[in-house]
Scaffold this motif. Structure first.
Motif, PDB file in Angstrom:
ATOM      1  N   PHE A 188     -37.776  36.891 -27.450  1.00 43.77           N
ATOM      2  CA  PHE A 188     -35.457  37.501 -27.080  1.00 43.77           C
ATOM      3  C   PHE A 188     -35.409  37.371 -27.142  1.00 43.77           C
ATOM      4  O   PHE A 188     -35.577  36.337 -28.993  1.00 43.77           O
ATOM      5  CB  PHE A 188     -36.248  36.496 -25.999  1.00 43.77           C
ATOM      6  N   VAL A 189     -34.115  37.384 -28.088  1.00 46.98           N
ATOM      7  CA  VAL A 189     -32.931  37.550 -28.378  1.00 46.98           C
ATOM      8  C   VAL A 189     -31.487  37.873 -27.806  1.00 46.98           C
ATOM      9  O   VAL A 189     -31.645  38.592 -26.591  1.00 46.98           O
ATOM     10  CB  VAL A 189     -33.354  38.443 -29.447  1.00 46.98           C
ATOM     11  N   MET A 190     -30.228  36.701 -28.541  1.00 44.76           N
ATOM     12  CA  MET A 190     -29.000  37.318 -27.884  1.00 44.76           C
ATOM     13  C   MET A 190     -28.632  37.853 -29.480  1.00 44.76           C
ATOM     14  O   MET A 190     -29.020  37.245 -30.408  1.00 44.76           O
ATOM     15  CB  MET A 190     -28.917  36.219 -27.295  1.00 44.76           C
ATOM     16  N   TRP A 191     -27.186  37.907 -28.896  1.00 48.94           N
ATOM     17  CA  TRP A 191     -26.119  38.390 -29.768  1.00 48.94           C
ATOM     18  C   TRP A 191     -25.266  38.656 -29.252  1.00 48.94           C
ATOM     19  O   TRP A 191     -24.975  39.101 -27.769  1.00 48.94           O
ATOM     20  CB  TRP A 191     -26.819  39.378 -31.205  1.00 48.94           C
ATOM     21  N   TRP A 192     -23.941  38.627 -29.874  1.00 47.75           N
ATOM     22  CA  TRP A 192     -22.336  38.554 -29.547  1.00 47.75           C
ATOM     23  C   TRP A 192     -21.919  40.125 -29.736  1.00 47.75           C
ATOM     24  O   TRP A 192     -22.708  41.276 -30.419  1.00 47.75           O
ATOM     25  CB  TRP A 192     -21.627  37.824 -29.703  1.00 47.75           C
ATOM     26  N   VAL A 193     -21.466  41.229 -28.680  1.00 52.17           N
ATOM     27  CA  VAL A 193     -21.400  42.209 -29.138  1.00 52.17           C
ATOM     28  C   VAL A 193     -19.661  42.834 -28.127  1.00 52.17           C
ATOM     29  O   VAL A 193     -19.368  42.137 -27.741  1.00 52.17           O
ATOM     30  CB  VAL A 193     -21.675  43.723 -27.326  1.00 52.17           C
ATOM     31  N   PRO A 194     -18.867  43.510 -28.821  1.00 51.58           N
ATOM     32  CA  PRO A 194     -17.149  43.922 -28.451  1.00 51.58           C
ATOM     33  C   PRO A 194     -17.364  44.355 -27.050  1.00 51.58           C
ATOM     34  O   PRO A 194     -18.236  44.803 -26.354  1.00 51.58           O
ATOM     35  CB  PRO A 194     -17.607  44.912 -28.816  1.00 51.58           C
ATOM     36  N   GLU A 195     -16.215  43.928 -25.736  1.00 53.48           N
ATOM     37  CA  GLU A 195     -16.273  43.966 -24.563  1.00 53.48           C
ATOM     38  C   GLU A 195     -16.063  45.600 -24.583  1.00 53.48           C
ATOM     39  O   GLU A 195     -15.707  46.632 -25.411  1.00 53.48           O
ATOM     40  CB  GLU A 195     -14.738  43.086 -24.304  1.00 53.48           C
ATOM     41  N   GLY A 196     -17.251  46.038 -24.013  1.00 50.31           N
ATOM     42  CA  GLY A 196     -17.351  47.359 -23.843  1.00 50.31           C
ATOM     43  C   GLY A 196     -18.285  48.414 -23.893  1.00 50.31           C
ATOM     44  O   GLY A 196     -18.807  48.981 -23.990  1.00 50.31           O
ATOM     45  N   HIS A 197     -18.827  47.323 -24.717  1.00 52.97           N
ATOM     46  CA  HIS A 197     -20.546  47.561 -25.787  1.00 52.97           C
ATOM     47  C   HIS A 197     -21.528  47.991 -24.961  1.00 52.97           C
ATOM     48  O   HIS A 197     -21.766  46.865 -24.521  1.00 52.97           O
ATOM     49  CB  HIS A 197     -20.446  47.126 -27.273  1.00 52.97           C
ATOM     50  N   ARG A 198     -22.453  48.719 -25.621  1.00 53.48           N
ATOM     51  CA  ARG A 198     -23.598  49.084 -24.811  1.00 53.48           C
ATOM     52  C   ARG A 198     -24.509  48.714 -25.089  1.00 53.48           C
ATOM     53  O   ARG A 198     -24.951  50.842 -26.075  1.00 53.48           O
ATOM     54  CB  ARG A 198     -23.498  50.476 -23.613  1.00 53.48           C
ATOM     55  N   PRO A 199     -25.523  48.060 -26.106  1.00 57.05           N
ATOM     56  CA  PRO A 199     -26.352  48.545 -27.442  1.00 57.05           C
ATOM     57  C   PRO A 199     -27.221  49.227 -26.356  1.00 57.05           C
ATOM     58  O   PRO A 199     -27.881  49.079 -25.704  1.00 57.05           O
ATOM     59  CB  PRO A 199     -26.708  46.796 -27.274  1.00 57.05           C
ATOM     60  N   SER A 200     -27.997  49.852 -27.719  1.00 61.79           N
ATOM     61  CA  SER A 200     -29.671  50.408 -27.044  1.00 61.79           C
ATOM     62  C   SER A 200     -30.544  50.214 -27.937  1.00 61.79           C
ATOM     63  O   SER A 200     -30.210  48.604 -28.788  1.00 61.79           O
ATOM     64  CB  SER A 200     -29.233  51.759 -27.925  1.00 61.79           C
ATOM     65  N   LEU A 201     -31.422  50.043 -27.658  1.00 64.12           N
ATOM     66  CA  LEU A 201     -32.270  49.356 -27.761  1.00 64.12           C
ATOM     67  C   LEU A 201     -33.143  49.823 -29.221  1.00 64.12           C
ATOM     68  O   LEU A 201     -34.082  48.771 -29.697  1.00 64.12           O
ATOM     69  CB  LEU A 201     -33.882  50.323 -27.081  1.00 64.12           C
ATOM     70  N   LEU A 202     -32.805  50.845 -29.985  1.00 61.61           N
ATOM     71  CA  LEU A 202     -32.896  50.230 -31.506  1.00 61.61           C
ATOM     72  C   LEU A 202     -31.856  49.060 -31.718  1.00 61.61           C
ATOM     73  O   LEU A 202     -32.263  48.661 -32.983  1.00 61.61           O
ATOM     74  CB  LEU A 202     -32.186  51.880 -31.964  1.00 61.61           C
ATOM     75  N   GLU A 203     -30.914  49.148 -31.216  1.00 61.63           N
ATOM     76  CA  GLU A 203     -29.596  48.038 -32.057  1.00 61.63           C
ATOM     77  C   GLU A 203     -30.561  46.007 -31.833  1.00 61.63           C
ATOM     78  O   GLU A 203     -30.320  45.767 -32.689  1.00 61.63           O
ATOM     79  CB  GLU A 203     -28.639  48.764 -30.943  1.00 61.63           C
ATOM     80  N   ALA A 204     -31.257  46.541 -30.398  1.00 53.61           N
ATOM     81  CA  ALA A 204     -31.480  45.511 -30.209  1.00 53.61           C
ATOM     82  C   ALA A 204     -32.741  44.935 -30.820  1.00 53.61           C
ATOM     83  O   ALA A 204     -33.033  43.860 -31.144  1.00 53.61           O
ATOM     84  CB  ALA A 204     -32.391  45.650 -28.138  1.00 53.61           C
ATOM     85  N   LYS A 205     -33.790  45.938 -30.976  1.00 46.99           N
ATOM     86  CA  LYS A 205     -34.493  46.053 -32.051  1.00 46.99           C
ATOM     87  C   LYS A 205     -34.063  45.492 -33.238  1.00 46.99           C
ATOM     88  O   LYS A 205     -35.364  44.119 -34.032  1.00 46.99           O
ATOM     89  CB  LYS A 205     -35.581  47.254 -32.314  1.00 46.99           C
ATOM     90  N   ALA A 206     -33.486  45.586 -33.654  1.00 52.21           N
ATOM     91  CA  ALA A 206     -33.432  45.369 -35.297  1.00 52.21           C
ATOM     92  C   ALA A 206     -32.249  43.298 -34.781  1.00 52.21           C
ATOM     93  O   ALA A 206     -32.964  43.398 -35.673  1.00 52.21           O
ATOM     94  CB  ALA A 206     -31.701  46.171 -35.658  1.00 52.21           C
ATOM     95  N   LYS A 207     -31.710  43.509 -34.118  1.00 52.11           N
ATOM     96  CA  LYS A 207     -31.659  42.180 -33.548  1.00 52.11           C
ATOM     97  C   LYS A 207     -32.755  41.204 -33.363  1.00 52.11           C
ATOM     98  O   LYS A 207     -32.937  40.569 -34.096  1.00 52.11           O
ATOM     99  CB  LYS A 207     -30.685  42.510 -32.587  1.00 52.11           C
ATOM    100  N   LEU A 208     -33.673  41.463 -32.886  1.00 52.95           N
ATOM    101  CA  LEU A 208     -35.093  41.237 -33.082  1.00 52.95           C
ATOM    102  C   LEU A 208     -35.462  41.128 -34.603  1.00 52.95           C
ATOM    103  O   LEU A 208     -36.352  40.171 -34.332  1.00 52.95           O
ATOM    104  CB  LEU A 208     -35.667  41.913 -31.573  1.00 52.95           C
ATOM    105  N   ASP A 209     -35.753  42.016 -34.528  1.00 56.91           N
ATOM    106  CA  ASP A 209     -36.444  41.982 -36.257  1.00 56.91           C
ATOM    107  C   ASP A 209     -35.808  40.653 -37.002  1.00 56.91           C
ATOM    108  O   ASP A 209     -36.211  40.283 -37.762  1.00 56.91           O
ATOM    109  CB  ASP A 209     -36.320  43.475 -37.448  1.00 56.91           C
ATOM    110  N   LEU A 210     -34.119  40.848 -37.109  1.00 60.67           N
ATOM    111  CA  LEU A 210     -33.303  40.341 -38.465  1.00 60.67           C
ATOM    112  C   LEU A 210     -33.303  38.692 -37.652  1.00 60.67           C
ATOM    113  O   LEU A 210     -34.329  37.733 -38.778  1.00 60.67           O
ATOM    114  CB  LEU A 210     -32.103  40.165 -38.300  1.00 60.67           C
TER     115      LEU A 210
END
Length: 152
Positions: free
Chosen positions: A102-124
């Motif tokens: 489980f991971v959370m992160w801030w994104v600009p309004e209107g941004h729709r993260p991809s699973l690859l972006e989410a994976k990078a956050k989880l890896d971080l």
């Protein structure tokens, strides 16, 4: 900024197995409820329209990726709705994970993260722990429900 959150899980059984039925049969109900909650912005859906994606960067895992207006609104949904009842039963359906799932992160309004972006956050998060770039509930001192209401 809005809040993105990802959680992944490794099902113990195929999703069409009778032992997964109570989970699978309530997915649409829980996701529909989430989409009607104050602060809900978006949920990732796969090509077939399922929000519990099975084609993920984690072989064998399923993923749920959402965006919320605030952490408080996500917190309310997770811990103060019927979602909590299913969360508390997760060990019936999913493998126990030793790494972050489980991971959370801030994104600009209107941004729709991809699973690859989410994976990078989880890896971080896995590599460096909680930071302003990728975090868990523990990184947010004003958010407390996770401490008293999470399952054991």
């Amino acid at each position: 900024m809005h809040l993105a959150e990802l959680n992944i899980a490794y099902p113990k059984y195929p999703l069409d197995d009778a032992r997964m039925a109570d989970f699978v049969d309530n997915l649409v109900r829980i996701n529909t409820m989430a989409s009607k909650m104050p602060g809900f912005v978006w949920i990732n859906k796969d090509e077939s329209g399922h929000a519990f994606a099975q084609q993920t960067p984690w072989p064998g895992a399923a993923a749920n990726l959402t965006v919320w207006e605030s952490v408080e609104q996500l917190e309310h949904f997770v811990w103060n709705t019927v979602h909590k009842r299913f969360y508390n039963r997760k060990n019936e359906w999913f493998e126990t994970m030793t790494a972050h799932h489980f991971v959370m992160w801030w994104v600009p309004e209107g941004h729709r993260p991809s699973l690859l972006e989410a994976k990078a956050k989880l890896d971080l998060l896995q590599a460096e722990g909680d930071s302003d770039e990728a975090f868990t509930w523990a990184h947010l001192p004003h958010v407390k429900l996770w401490q008293s209401q999470r399952c054991g």
